[in-house]
Design a protein around this motif. Structure first.
Motif: not given
Length: 269
Positions: A101, A103, A105, A123-124, A126
């Motif tokens: 993915s 993302t 988290v 790629t984010n 968090t």
């Protein structure tokens, strides 16, 4: 796009019209990245061919992409058997990378990516009161430069890169920091991992290591990671305590100021 034309070898067999899978496209894209690293194709040619790979629907569409590169005899195309339509670039070729993915988290928890995985162009990440570990030593980059956009609050991100990969820090930090390893190559065509985003009361650490290693090396890496996480938690606790103390002092100063103003008004009255 001008892709090399394969030599004519008679009528196209039925197997060439078989549909290619995502794993087939990933293996061809992997071979193109190797060709780029070896200097066999230019970055512009690589970009054009990658576009063609992920638009390809059949083995016949994939064949021109690798036709003029070494090892093309194992590329998908007319020679692919109808019973097993799978791309084989090399007898000892590594398995296709695992798509992930774009993302990640980690909130009051941890997240890890390692092994052979496909790194997306963006790629984010968090990270809130948690930790993220990214190991690029066996990863496959989807393009020469990828971006990690990091939003980190009271947490940490640990990144491991192999030799020959440049890391460019374009991120910001407030009451935190980036510990970035220096470049070990001057090659302008070297793969690039760019860091962006904001780190608040946290840290990003990048180290460079060879792929593989012994069991003792892996134990040492885990020990170092746990030690860094303990240090980060201790530092976050100290910073939180300092903020509470500063808030208390400001509150007391405001109360004293209001009391002095009331006393002054009473004296005037």
């Amino acid at each position: 796009m001008n892709l090399p034309e394969p030599p004519s070898s008679g009528p196209e067999p039925p197997s060439a019209r078989l549909r290619a899978s995502d794993a087939d496209r990933d293996q061809v894209a992997d071979r193109l990245r190797e060709a780029l690293a070896e200097g066999r194709i230019t970055p512009e040619e690589h970009a054009e061919r990658i576009d063609a790979v992920y638009r390809a629907k059949t083995y016949a569409d994939l064949e021109p992409v690798l036709h003029d590169l070494p090892g093309a005899a194992g590329a998908p195309g007319p020679s692919a058997p109808a019973a097993a339509p799978k791309v084989s670039l090399d007898k000892d070729a590594a398995p296709p990378p695992v798509a992930q993915s774009p993302t990640m988290v980690a909130v009051f928890s941890g997240a890890v990516r390692k092994g052979r995985w496909l790194a997306e162009p963006h790629t984010n990440i968090t990270c809130v009161f948690g930790g993220v570990e990214l190991d690029f030593r066996e990863a496959v980059l989807s393009q020469r430069e990828i971006t990690l956009n990091i939003s980190c609050l009271f947490g940490g991100v640990d990144i491991t890169v192999p030799p020959g990969v440049r890391v460019v820090n374009s991120g910001n930090a407030v009451f935190g920091g980036h510990d970035i390893v220096g470049d070990d190559t001057a090659d302008p065509e070297a793969p690039v991992i760019r860091l962006t985003g904001l780190v608040l009361f946290g840290g990003v650490s990048v180290k460079r290591r060879e792929a593989g290693g012994t069991r003792a090396d892996r134990r040492r890496e885990r020990h170092e990671l746990h030690h860094r996480l303990r240090e980060q938690r201790h530092a976050l606790h100290e910073e939180h305590h300092a903020l509470r103390e500063e808030h208390r002092q400001l509150r007391d100063a405001r109360r004293d100021h209001l009391r002095a103003m009331r006393d002054q008004r009473r004296r005037r009255a």
